[in-house]
Design an enzyme around this catalytic site. Structure first.
Site, PDB file in Angstrom:
ATOM      1  N   TRP A 123       0.829  -1.207   0.000  1.00 56.83           N
ATOM      2  CA  TRP A 123       0.000   0.000   0.000  1.00 56.83           C
ATOM      3  C   TRP A 123       0.864   1.258   0.000  1.00 56.83           C
ATOM      4  CZ3 TRP A 123      -1.737  -4.521   2.078  1.00 56.83           C
ATOM      5  CH2 TRP A 123      -3.033  -4.905   1.763  1.00 56.83           C
TER       6      TRP A 123
ATOM      7  N   HIS B 180     -13.744  -1.114   0.518  1.00 54.27           N
ATOM      8  CA  HIS B 180     -12.982  -2.317   0.822  1.00 54.27           C
ATOM      9  C   HIS B 180     -13.727  -3.493   0.199  1.00 54.27           C
ATOM     10  CE1 HIS B 180     -10.507  -5.253   2.600  1.00 54.27           C
ATOM     11  NE2 HIS B 180     -11.359  -5.646   3.524  1.00 54.27           N
TER      12      HIS B 180
END
Length: 732
Positions: A286, A380
């Site tokens: 990330w 998500h």
């Protein structure tokens, strides 16, 4: 005993505890099965050829033949027999002479793994009888002709799934004669959503076609106000994918005897899909640097990832939530467990599962990034798998949340689920596995808390509606979006919702009450925040509006921090404004976000997360809100040239025009389409601004029907560029 067998014996681990045999958790390993198993001394004149002998076994394993047609396994690109449990299939056995039921006795044996055992379900002897009973193993003769017999074989709807080895054993007075090991008769047995007695039974044919047999899907991303979608190729029927999925269970060391249970399979798979703590399939990243790997946004499907892992046995770099979810979906559908990919918009990542996300503000009203540990993800992705839950009270079967993205540990490993969606909706978070975490992802409240100099915390604002605003999945039989928020939660503010929350708190979800902190919201001034449609590479403006409902004049100090984020960002640019608020009126001001300020820092997602906080100077009260904005990204165009017929060569053309005010360097293009072409990659050195790149690929589509082509473009300055095209492949 051969040389290799004895060396293996030496390497074996010491037997632990009460185990009589070593762990049996590899579908790949085999034991040696004797072709002649003597009962004692064999008399000198014994000749095995005098007895009934198997010459050949025909498995009806071609895609157009009865077994794969009736078991819905004709799409698997795999030459071996693939059937679903709890449903009969046929084989034909050729003997050296006609079979005489009065004197001849034979039976079948299905074996799995290195240490087959009947009580573990890894050794299954099947006697030939007169009738088949549903719900248990059995075989009966349905046709006799010359030297051959045709058998119908029934498997148990609870048997373990995986690859079995088949032997035929014939009884003689002096011992058992078996067929020799022949991998051509290996039989894969999978879950059966068409069988009422299977734990994954799904009663709607349209849903089975979508959730088991559809090999492409849609990932919804972006944010609530600006939903984006892209196609993902699951490719569960492609060559070697089934073996790769079985290997994942070996890698997770799931005991073979546990492989009939979808609950166990989902739980171990959610751990092995990510590489944290077990060297699983995908390494997450990330931080926007994807050295020595593929940027998460560049993948177009699961097949490349699974096959690379299957051959290298090393984590594949890199993934983010939709990649984990896409690969997990392939795994589930491939084994026959109905599954779908789900997106939760404004998903809470609550570090301590206390149902509140704390955003700490300093005394000026700016977000304090040091203290703020919780975060909101624009979206998500996770999966839902369909199964009964005999381990829970009645009513909690059906869709279960499973999540392969590594967020928090569960029982010491990065995994999540299966958690019953029904239990989450009603707040019954006491039921395994990980329901409190999922409950928090869709139900947390956001607390904006100011830290005073003396250490006291003052809650300035509570936002109860921001988290879990929308939960969606692809609709059945189409590419549209289906809103499933109501499956997870009752309407905001309804009595049922309050009751579900109280239930969750009763079952131990920590919810700090408001009483432990002082909370006096600012009510006479309202703040709103709008952004104009933002196109990648262009300037755009955001507008902040105050409505002063009181009779007082106020001044407000406003902070806008625009974080260029993936899920949770670091502040890149901050703007500070002073505004005068006249009594009973509205005032607004604009801030221009210049492309030159954000282009160099653009992350994977091309989205901004804005935090707006304003302090009313006269009262010291703070207003706060947050909002995500997704940039409009250019798309790829895909077209085909000539006619599209299965088995005939055709051309696919991918085009892209660079809209940015800069040259794109080191561009990678990918194109794939299950049943049309395997993934093809191509590197392009540079694409100058405003110029168009054209890439033509020749391919031979294999399967007729409606197929989908999916392409992606990736380079450091530009990611998440996709294109897709539905194509109808004609029969030859």
């Amino acid at each position: 005993m051969s040389e290799t067998m004895s060396t293996n014996e030496e390497k074996k681990l010491p037997l632990n505890g009460r185990r009589a045999i070593p762990p049996n958790n590899s579908n790949d390993e085999e034991n040696e099965v004797p072709e002649m198993e003597a009962f004692g001394l064999i008399p000198r004149g014994f000749n095995p050829r005098d007895y009934l002998r198997v010459e050949d076994i025909y498995m009806f394993k071609d895609p157009h033949e009865i077994n794969k047609q009736e078991h819905h396994t004709d799409k698997y690109y795999n030459p071996k027999l693939i059937v679903r449990r709890g449903q009969s299939f046929q084989i034909q056995i050729y003997f050296n002479r006609p079979y005489k039921p009065e004197t001849d006795q034979f039976w079948l044996e299905f074996l799995m793994g290195r240490y087959p055992q009947q009580n573990k379900g890894t050794y299954i002897p099947i006697l030939v009888g007169n009738l088949l009973k549903p719900g248990q193993w059995g075989a009966k003769i349905i046709h006799r002709e010359n030297n051959s017999i045709r058998l119908s074989i029934m498997s148990s709807p609870t048997c373990i799934i995986g690859k079995f080895r088949l032997y035929v054993a014939v009884l003689t007075p002096f011992g058992i004669l078996r067929t020799r090991r022949n991998s051509a008769t290996d039989t894969y047995i999978l879950f059966n959503p068409w069988c009422q007695m299977d734990a994954v039974y799904l009663d709607d044919e349209k849903e089975r076609e979508e959730y088991v047999l559809n090999d492409v899907g849609i990932v919804f991303h972006g944010n609530v106000e600006d939903i984006k979608s892209r196609s993902w190729s699951y490719g569960q029927f492609e060559e070697n994918v089934l073996d790769a999925c079985l290997f994942l269970m070996d890698k997770a060391e799931l005991e073979l005897s546990g492989r009939g249970n979808p609950i166990k399979i989902c739980r171990v798979a959610s751990a092995v899909i990510n590489s944290r703590d077990d060297n699983g399939v995908i390494a997450g990243s990330w931080n926007n640097s994807y050295d020595y790997g593929v940027a998460p946004s560049a993948w177009t499907g699961s097949v490349d990832i699974l096959l690379e892992y299957y051959s290298s046995k090393q984590p594949v770099r890199y993934g983010q939530c939709w990649v984990f979810a896409g690969v997990f979906n392939t795994f589930l559908r491939c084994l026959g467990i109905p599954a779908r990919l789900v997106t939760n918009y404004s998903s809470a990542h609550d570090n301590n599962a206390n149902l509140r996300l704390d955003f700490f503000l300093d005394d000026e009203g700016k977000v304090d990034t040091r203290l703020t540990k919780d975060s909101v993800w624009n979206y998500h992705c996770w999966n839902e798998a369909w199964m009964t839950r005999p381990d829970l009270p009645v009513g909690f079967g059906g869709w279960q949340v499973v999540d392969g993205t590594p967020q928090e540990t569960s029982d010491g490993m990065y995994r999540c689920g299966p958690a019953s969606v029904q239990a989450i909706k009603h707040g019954h978070v006491c039921f395994q596995f990980d329901s409190p975490f999922v409950y928090a992802e869709v139900n947390s409240d956001i607390f904006y808390t100011k830290m005073e100099k003396n250490g006291t915390q003052v809650v300035e604002k509570i936002d109860t509606t921001h988290i879990g605003q929308l939960i969606v999945t692809k609709e059945v039989g189409g590419d549209g979006m289906m809103d499933i928020t109501a499956e997870y939660k009752f309407r905001e503010g309804s009595d049922e919702e309050r009751l579900a929350l109280e239930t969750a708190v009763m079952y131990g979800v920590k919810k700090q009450s408001i009483q432990d902190t002082t909370y006096q919201p600012q009510t006479d001034v309202e703040m709103d925040f709008q952004a104009q449609k933002a196109v990648l590479g262009n300037d755009f403006k955001v507008t902040i509006t105050f409505r002063n409902k009181s009779r007082n004049s106020y001044t407000a100090t406003t902070y806008l921090s625009g974080n260029i984020v993936f899920y949770t960002g670091v502040t890149k640019s901050e703007f500070k404004k002073h505004a005068k608020l006249q009594p009973s009126s509205s005032s607004s001001f604009d801030i221009v976000i210049k492309s030159s300020e954000y282009m160099s820092d653009l992350l994977e997602q091309a989205s901004f997360h804005f935090f707006v906080t304003a302090r009313i100077n006269e009262t010291g009260k703070i207003l706060a809100m947050q909002k995500a904005i997704v940039l409009e990204i250019p798309t790829l165009r895909i077209k085909t040239k000539g006619e599209l017929v299965a088995g005939k060569e055709t051309s696919v053309i991918v085009e892209f025009t660079n809209p940015l005010k800069q040259t794109l360097e080191n561009v990678t293009l990918r194109l794939e389409g299950p049943g049309v072409l395997r993934t093809i990659k191509k590197q392009f050195g540079r694409i100058p601004m405003n110029s168009t790149l054209t890439w033509e690929i020749k391919c031979i589509p294999m399967r007729p029907g409606l197929r989908k082509l999916i392409a992606s473009l990736s380079c450091d300055a530009l990611r998440h560029v996709y294109g897709e095209l539905n194509v109808q492949i004609q029969k030859p």
